[in-house]
Scaffold this active site. Structure first.
Site, PDB file in Angstrom:
ATOM      1  N   HIS A 290       0.143  -6.281  17.697  1.00  0.00           N
ATOM      2  CA  HIS A 290      -1.055  -7.113  17.754  1.00  0.00           C
ATOM      3  C   HIS A 290      -1.605  -7.081  19.175  1.00  0.00           C
ATOM      4  O   HIS A 290      -0.876  -7.125  20.155  1.00  0.00           O
ATOM      5  CB  HIS A 290      -0.804  -8.547  17.280  1.00  0.00           C
ATOM      6  CG  HIS A 290       0.512  -9.119  17.680  1.00  0.00           C
ATOM      7  ND1 HIS A 290       0.787  -9.602  18.921  1.00  0.00           N
ATOM      8  CD2 HIS A 290       1.640  -9.266  16.964  1.00  0.00           C
ATOM      9  CE1 HIS A 290       2.021 -10.041  18.972  1.00  0.00           C
ATOM     10  NE2 HIS A 290       2.576  -9.842  17.800  1.00  0.00           N
TER      11      HIS A 290
ATOM     12  N   LYS B 181       0.826  -1.208   0.000  1.00  0.00           N
ATOM     13  CA  LYS B 181       0.000   0.000   0.000  1.00  0.00           C
ATOM     14  C   LYS B 181       0.861   1.259   0.000  1.00  0.00           C
ATOM     15  O   LYS B 181       0.531   2.247  -0.662  1.00  0.00           O
ATOM     16  CB  LYS B 181      -0.953  -0.005   1.194  1.00  0.00           C
ATOM     17  CG  LYS B 181      -2.060  -1.041   1.059  1.00  0.00           C
ATOM     18  CD  LYS B 181      -2.903  -1.113   2.314  1.00  0.00           C
ATOM     19  CE  LYS B 181      -3.994  -2.178   2.159  1.00  0.00           C
ATOM     20  NZ  LYS B 181      -4.805  -2.292   3.385  1.00  0.00           N
TER      21      LYS B 181
END
Length: 124
Positions: A102, A54
């Site tokens: 995470h 991206k």
């Protein structure tokens, strides 16, 4: 250029249970698989590779594949990535940075890519 990706860890876990090692081999090389001992790490690596794509503005596809992005960790565990010389040259990449986290069932990654400045324009 900055790219961000987030993934639900349970989605990666389900794919790992369904397809085993083949799933990991789809987006990781052997060295990366060895680093991804936990499901959360594998999910973070997925997000990292998507974030890099991206940041380059091309996504995963013909211009850039999962295996073109090599994830590594420093001795202290800090993630980083490398790209093949041809891709570094094509995008005029001068520096890169990567962060992976995470928590709460999600993995997120942010990739920053610095490119050579384009020549200043004389136009006003």
């Amino acid at each position: 250029m900055i790219g961000v990706d987030i993934v639900v860890v349970s989605r990666i876990e389900a794919a790992m249970k369904r397809h085993g090692e083949r799933f990991l081999q789809r987006f990781l090389n052997e060295e990366e698989i060895a680093l991804a001992q936990k499901t959360e790490t594998a999910a973070g690596f997925w997000a990292a590779k998507e974030a890099v794509a991206k940041a380059l503005g091309c996504g995963i596809g013909a211009e850039l594949g999962f295996h073109d992005i090599l994830l590594v960790k420093s001795p202290k565990g800090a993630p980083s990535f490398t790209l093949p010389p041809a891709i570094m040259q094509r995008y005029a990449i001068t520096d890169t940075s990567l962060s992976i986290a995470h928590d709460g069932g999600f993995a997120i990654a942010v990739a920053a890519i610095e490119t050579a400045a384009s020549p200043a324009s004389d136009e006003v």
